[in-house]
Design a protein around this motif. Structure first.
Motif, mmCIF file in Angstrom:
data_model
loop_
_atom_site.group_PDB
_atom_site.id
_atom_site.type_symbol
_atom_site.label_atom_id
_atom_site.label_comp_id
_atom_site.label_asym_id
_atom_site.label_seq_id
_atom_site.Cartn_x
_atom_site.Cartn_y
_atom_site.Cartn_z
ATOM 1 N N GLY A 79 11.425 -2.024 -17.190
ATOM 2 C CA GLY A 79 11.707 -1.026 -15.676
ATOM 3 C C GLY A 79 10.424 -1.657 -14.979
ATOM 4 N N PRO A 80 10.465 -0.990 -13.758
ATOM 5 C CA PRO A 80 9.383 -1.352 -12.689
ATOM 6 C C PRO A 80 8.043 -0.784 -13.234
ATOM 7 N N VAL A 81 6.946 -1.594 -12.775
ATOM 8 C CA VAL A 81 5.502 -0.960 -12.971
ATOM 9 C C VAL A 81 4.739 -1.373 -11.659
ATOM 10 N N THR A 82 4.045 -0.288 -11.375
ATOM 11 C CA THR A 82 3.277 -0.613 -10.195
ATOM 12 C C THR A 82 1.802 -0.989 -10.448
ATOM 13 N N LEU A 83 1.259 -1.799 -9.536
ATOM 14 C CA LEU A 83 0.013 -2.468 -9.911
ATOM 15 C C LEU A 83 -0.663 -2.535 -8.239
ATOM 16 N N TRP A 84 -2.133 -2.445 -8.235
ATOM 17 C CA TRP A 84 -2.467 -2.595 -6.831
ATOM 18 C C TRP A 84 -3.630 -3.485 -6.780
ATOM 19 N N VAL A 85 -3.584 -4.056 -5.413
ATOM 20 C CA VAL A 85 -4.088 -5.187 -5.010
ATOM 21 C C VAL A 85 -5.534 -4.520 -4.640
ATOM 22 N N THR A 86 -6.613 -5.635 -5.359
ATOM 23 C CA THR A 86 -8.101 -5.323 -5.043
ATOM 24 C C THR A 86 -8.777 -6.328 -4.241
ATOM 25 N N GLY A 87 -8.165 -7.523 -3.881
ATOM 26 C CA GLY A 87 -8.652 -8.411 -3.197
ATOM 27 C C GLY A 87 -7.677 -9.413 -2.369
ATOM 28 N N VAL A 88 -7.975 -9.435 -1.169
ATOM 29 C CA VAL A 88 -7.158 -10.220 -0.038
ATOM 30 C C VAL A 88 -7.579 -11.246 0.453
ATOM 31 N N SER A 89 -7.151 -12.511 0.662
ATOM 32 C CA SER A 89 -7.535 -13.752 1.182
ATOM 33 C C SER A 89 -6.472 -14.256 2.266
ATOM 34 N N TYR A 90 -6.830 -14.798 3.321
ATOM 35 C CA TYR A 90 -5.957 -15.370 4.168
ATOM 36 C C TYR A 90 -6.451 -15.872 5.368
ATOM 37 N N PRO A 91 -5.963 -16.954 5.959
ATOM 38 C CA PRO A 91 -6.782 -17.667 7.176
ATOM 39 C C PRO A 91 -6.912 -16.800 8.335
ATOM 40 N N ALA A 92 -8.019 -17.069 9.097
ATOM 41 C CA ALA A 92 -8.295 -16.329 10.363
ATOM 42 C C ALA A 92 -7.205 -16.365 11.372
ATOM 43 N N ASP A 93 -6.605 -17.729 11.495
ATOM 44 C CA ASP A 93 -5.620 -17.885 12.548
ATOM 45 C C ASP A 93 -4.265 -17.609 11.693
ATOM 46 N N TRP A 94 -4.157 -16.639 11.105
ATOM 47 C CA TRP A 94 -2.711 -16.009 10.439
ATOM 48 C C TRP A 94 -1.605 -16.117 11.135
ATOM 49 N N ASN A 95 -1.575 -15.975 12.759
ATOM 50 C CA ASN A 95 -0.538 -15.973 13.544
ATOM 51 C C ASN A 95 0.012 -17.701 13.280
ATOM 52 N N ARG A 96 -0.643 -18.479 13.076
ATOM 53 C CA ARG A 96 -0.265 -19.798 12.869
ATOM 54 C C ARG A 96 -0.228 -20.232 11.467
ATOM 55 N N HIS A 97 -0.738 -19.648 10.710
ATOM 56 C CA HIS A 97 -0.553 -19.871 9.016
ATOM 57 C C HIS A 97 -0.500 -18.786 8.218
ATOM 58 N N ASP A 98 0.871 -18.084 8.101
ATOM 59 C CA ASP A 98 1.308 -17.011 7.841
ATOM 60 C C ASP A 98 1.213 -17.012 6.263
ATOM 61 N N LEU A 99 -0.037 -17.084 5.695
ATOM 62 C CA LEU A 99 0.185 -17.018 3.826
ATOM 63 C C LEU A 99 -1.282 -16.292 3.715
#
Length: 228
Positions: A79-99
């Motif tokens: 069945g489903p299991v819920t985990l939690w995010v502790t760290g996030v990384s993304y480019p400053a110009d995320w409008n042009r590099h949406d990752l």
């Protein structure tokens, strides 16, 4: 490339006992001040036992002012299991590099299906399949949807020539010939006035490894010691 990172406090969650499927659901809760707030819901893909790739616009701190939590729901034979995010990384110009890359609070068992990534190139045109969890689906149900997409790589994006995603599929993977090649972004302006139908962001970029390393390295700041 300028890369943004932020940390979130770890929350308690039971360790999953069985392998999970690589397609996951995301729920990002955020606030706009003392009382205002909201939630963005999307999809993502497990890259390994602790990292998820998704669309940056779902989790960018500049958009949400203050992110309170990001829940990741994975599915296994138990069945489903819920985990939690502790760290996030993304480019400053995320409008042009949406990752974006998300680090989970727990290391998962090996995914039930291995995920292989592939790079696409300018001018490539192909038939692909978009996977994700639409927002109308029950958060607790195991009901992903697929959409047939005809895509062309142009100006660094995967432009949809036919087919489209729906709300909730943002961040979901785009597969071509068994390889994950993109992350669904949604409606975009190809220049100031002209809108594409919809687009995805290629997963394999020159900076993908850096995003992954940054997500692993980000740490929640410790509280300052009391004075006196």
């Amino acid at each position: 490339m300028d890369i943004r990172t932020y940390a979130l406090p770890s929350q308690q969650s039971p360790p999953p006992q069985r392998p999970v499927e690589p397609l996951v659901q995301l729920e990002c809760r955020y606030s706009h001040g003392v009382e205002g707030g909201g939630m963005s819901v999307g999809s993502g893909l497990l890259l390994d036992q602790r990292l998820v790739v998704t669309a940056a616009h779902l989790v960018a701190i500049e958009r949400h002012r203050s992110t309170k939590s990001i829940a990741v729901r994975a599915h296994s034979s138990d069945g489903p299991v819920t985990l939690w995010v502790t760290g996030v990384s993304y480019p400053a110009d995320w409008n042009r590099h949406d990752l974006a890359i998300l680090r989970l609070n727990r290391r998962l068992p090996e995914p039930s299906d291995a995920v292989h990534l592939a790079r696409v190139h300018e001018g490539d045109e192909f038939d692909a399949t978009l996977w994700g969890y639409p927002t109308r689906a029950d958060w607790r149900a195991h009901r992903p949807e697929t959409r047939s997409i005809r895509a062309r790589v142009q100006r660094g994006w995967l432009h949809y020539l036919s087919g489209r995603g729906v709300p909730g599929l943002s961040g979901g993977p785009l597969f071509y010939a068994g390889y994950a090649v993109g992350v669904h972004s949604g409606q975009r302006y190809v220049d100031r006035w002209v809108r594409s139908r919809q687009v995805a962001m290629p997963i394999v970029t020159d900076d993908l490894r850096v995003y992954m390393e940054k997500a692993h390295d980000v740490r929640h700041p410790r509280p300052a010691p009391r004075q006196g």
